[in-house]
Design a protein around this motif. Structure first.
Motif, mmCIF file in Angstrom:
data_model
loop_
_atom_site.group_PDB
_atom_site.id
_atom_site.type_symbol
_atom_site.label_atom_id
_atom_site.label_comp_id
_atom_site.label_asym_id
_atom_site.label_seq_id
_atom_site.Cartn_x
_atom_site.Cartn_y
_atom_site.Cartn_z
ATOM 1 N N GLU A 90 -24.753 11.991 23.681
ATOM 2 C CA GLU A 90 -24.982 10.868 22.763
ATOM 3 C C GLU A 90 -23.638 10.447 22.179
ATOM 4 N N GLU A 91 -23.378 9.137 22.143
ATOM 5 C CA GLU A 91 -22.105 8.632 21.623
ATOM 6 C C GLU A 91 -22.314 7.800 20.366
ATOM 7 N N VAL A 92 -21.363 7.936 19.464
ATOM 8 C CA VAL A 92 -21.285 7.066 18.298
ATOM 9 C C VAL A 92 -19.866 6.531 18.277
ATOM 10 N N LYS A 93 -19.732 5.213 18.291
ATOM 11 C CA LYS A 93 -18.420 4.565 18.231
ATOM 12 C C LYS A 93 -18.413 3.596 17.069
ATOM 13 N N TRP A 94 -17.395 3.711 16.224
ATOM 14 C CA TRP A 94 -17.228 2.777 15.124
ATOM 15 C C TRP A 94 -15.847 2.143 15.225
ATOM 16 N N SER A 95 -15.791 0.834 15.077
ATOM 17 C CA SER A 95 -14.512 0.145 14.981
ATOM 18 C C SER A 95 -13.924 0.437 13.603
ATOM 19 N N PHE A 96 -12.699 -0.007 13.371
ATOM 20 C CA PHE A 96 -12.100 0.183 12.054
ATOM 21 C C PHE A 96 -12.907 -0.570 11.000
ATOM 22 N N GLU A 97 -13.364 -1.766 11.354
ATOM 23 C CA GLU A 97 -14.167 -2.538 10.405
ATOM 24 C C GLU A 97 -15.493 -1.843 10.106
ATOM 25 N N GLU A 98 -16.150 -1.306 11.137
ATOM 26 C CA GLU A 98 -17.423 -0.606 10.933
ATOM 27 C C GLU A 98 -17.238 0.661 10.112
ATOM 28 N N LEU A 99 -16.207 1.443 10.409
ATOM 29 C CA LEU A 99 -15.944 2.661 9.642
ATOM 30 C C LEU A 99 -15.615 2.319 8.192
ATOM 31 N N GLY A 100 -14.864 1.238 7.995
ATOM 32 C CA GLY A 100 -14.555 0.801 6.635
ATOM 33 C C GLY A 100 -15.809 0.411 5.873
ATOM 34 N N SER A 101 -16.662 -0.371 6.519
ATOM 35 C CA SER A 101 -17.897 -0.814 5.882
ATOM 36 C C SER A 101 -18.825 0.361 5.584
ATOM 37 N N LEU A 102 -19.022 1.228 6.573
ATOM 38 C CA LEU A 102 -19.887 2.397 6.365
ATOM 39 C C LEU A 102 -19.336 3.318 5.278
ATOM 40 N N SER A 103 -18.013 3.478 5.237
ATOM 41 C CA SER A 103 -17.432 4.373 4.226
ATOM 42 C C SER A 103 -17.564 3.774 2.828
ATOM 43 N N ARG A 104 -17.512 2.445 2.717
ATOM 44 C CA ARG A 104 -17.745 1.811 1.406
ATOM 45 C C ARG A 104 -19.191 2.036 0.969
ATOM 46 N N LYS A 105 -20.124 1.897 1.909
ATOM 47 C CA LYS A 105 -21.532 2.149 1.589
ATOM 48 C C LYS A 105 -21.743 3.602 1.184
ATOM 49 N N ALA A 106 -21.139 4.526 1.924
ATOM 50 C CA ALA A 106 -21.279 5.954 1.602
ATOM 51 C C ALA A 106 -20.639 6.269 0.252
ATOM 52 N N ALA A 107 -19.499 5.638 -0.044
ATOM 53 C CA ALA A 107 -18.857 5.831 -1.355
ATOM 54 C C ALA A 107 -19.773 5.327 -2.472
ATOM 55 N N ASN A 108 -20.468 4.215 -2.220
ATOM 56 C CA ASN A 108 -21.422 3.695 -3.197
ATOM 57 C C ASN A 108 -22.592 4.648 -3.382
ATOM 58 N N VAL A 109 -23.067 5.250 -2.294
ATOM 59 C CA VAL A 109 -24.154 6.233 -2.397
ATOM 60 C C VAL A 109 -23.707 7.384 -3.297
ATOM 61 N N LEU A 110 -22.491 7.880 -3.053
ATOM 62 C CA LEU A 110 -21.984 9.001 -3.848
ATOM 63 C C LEU A 110 -21.816 8.605 -5.317
ATOM 64 N N SER A 111 -21.291 7.397 -5.545
ATOM 65 C CA SER A 111 -21.037 6.950 -6.925
ATOM 66 C C SER A 111 -22.308 6.550 -7.660
ATOM 67 N N GLU A 112 -23.163 5.809 -6.986
ATOM 68 C CA GLU A 112 -24.337 5.264 -7.662
ATOM 69 C C GLU A 112 -25.550 6.191 -7.583
ATOM 70 N N ALA A 113 -26.028 6.455 -6.373
ATOM 71 C CA ALA A 113 -27.243 7.273 -6.226
ATOM 72 C C ALA A 113 -27.019 8.709 -6.690
ATOM 73 N N CYS A 114 -25.824 9.241 -6.426
ATOM 74 C CA CYS A 114 -25.534 10.634 -6.801
ATOM 75 C C CYS A 114 -24.859 10.739 -8.169
ATOM 76 N N GLY A 115 -24.419 9.622 -8.721
ATOM 77 C CA GLY A 115 -23.815 9.613 -10.047
ATOM 78 C C GLY A 115 -22.460 10.292 -10.139
ATOM 79 N N LEU A 116 -21.709 10.295 -9.042
ATOM 80 C CA LEU A 116 -20.400 10.959 -9.046
ATOM 81 C C LEU A 116 -19.302 10.008 -9.481
ATOM 82 N N GLN A 117 -18.254 10.596 -10.053
ATOM 83 C CA GLN A 117 -17.096 9.830 -10.506
ATOM 84 C C GLN A 117 -15.844 10.410 -9.875
ATOM 85 N N ARG A 118 -14.758 9.642 -9.991
ATOM 86 C CA ARG A 118 -13.460 10.092 -9.477
ATOM 87 C C ARG A 118 -13.170 11.495 -10.004
ATOM 88 N N GLY A 119 -12.782 12.394 -9.100
ATOM 89 C CA GLY A 119 -12.450 13.763 -9.476
ATOM 90 C C GLY A 119 -13.612 14.740 -9.356
#
Length: 188
Positions: free
Chosen positions: A67-96
């Motif tokens: 099974e392959e998963v390929k992400w372009s730089f734009e896709e990885l950037g977008s997904l990582s922003r979404k994941a960062a939002n999950v960590l910050s918002e849904a999980c309530g995490l802050q810098r540090g």
């Protein structure tokens, strides 16, 4: 001299060393703050989008089953922003804040790495071979506020959660749901 990789010129080790030597000698300015996700990943995505760099995979993962998963730089950037939002918002995490990830090397492992860099969250990686005692020690010593694991490893993680006084959120990587856990894929 440079080597070709998917049609791109790649910097050789000597060129990279030369770049850092020029910073050390004061010939290039060292940025006060550096964030790999925004300073490198997002820049490469912009260069690809503007047509100044050919599109190449930023991430290419192949499972044992092929099974392959390929992400372009734009896709990885977008997904990582979404994941960062999950960590910050849904999980309530802050810098540090700290996150312990007990995962096999699945695409989400790398995604969480970039998301944590982007959000200034400290990622504490753990292998899938950790015992419950290992997980408990890492949670307590790090004062982690979030733990991420998959369905297979969740029982070992759950066995030590009652003693984890700092833990505020739990993320599961997988298709199913688990009582008391947030599902990363659903939140993305």
């Amino acid at each position: 001299p440079s080597r070709t990789f998917h049609g791109n010129n790649r910097l050789l080790t000597s060129q990279i060393i030369s770049h850092y030597e020029s910073i050390n000698q004061g010939k290039k300015e060292l940025p006060e703050y550096f964030n790999f996700a925004s300073d490198v990943l997002d820049e490469w995505a912009r260069l690809e989008k503007d047509g100044r760099k050919p599109t190449n995979p930023a991430f290419w993962w192949v499972s044992d089953e092929g099974e392959e998963v390929k992400w372009s730089f734009e896709e990885l950037g977008s997904l990582s922003r979404k994941a960062a939002n999950v960590l910050s918002e849904a999980c309530g995490l802050q810098r540090g804040d700290r996150v312990v990830a007990v995962l096999p090397r699945v695409p989400e492992w790398w995604l969480l790495n970039v998301a944590c860099m982007r959000a200034g969250i400290v990622l504490i990686p753990g292998t899938s071979q950790l015992t419950a005692k290992d997980i408990s020690y890492r949670l307590q010593a790090s004062k982690a506020k979030c733990i991420v694991t998959n369905d297979t490893l969740a029982p070992a993680v759950e066995s030590v959660l009652p003693g984890s006084q700092f833990l505020k959120s739990k993320l599961i990587v997988g298709q199913g749901s688990r009582d008391g856990w947030l599902n990363l894929k659903e939140l993305l």
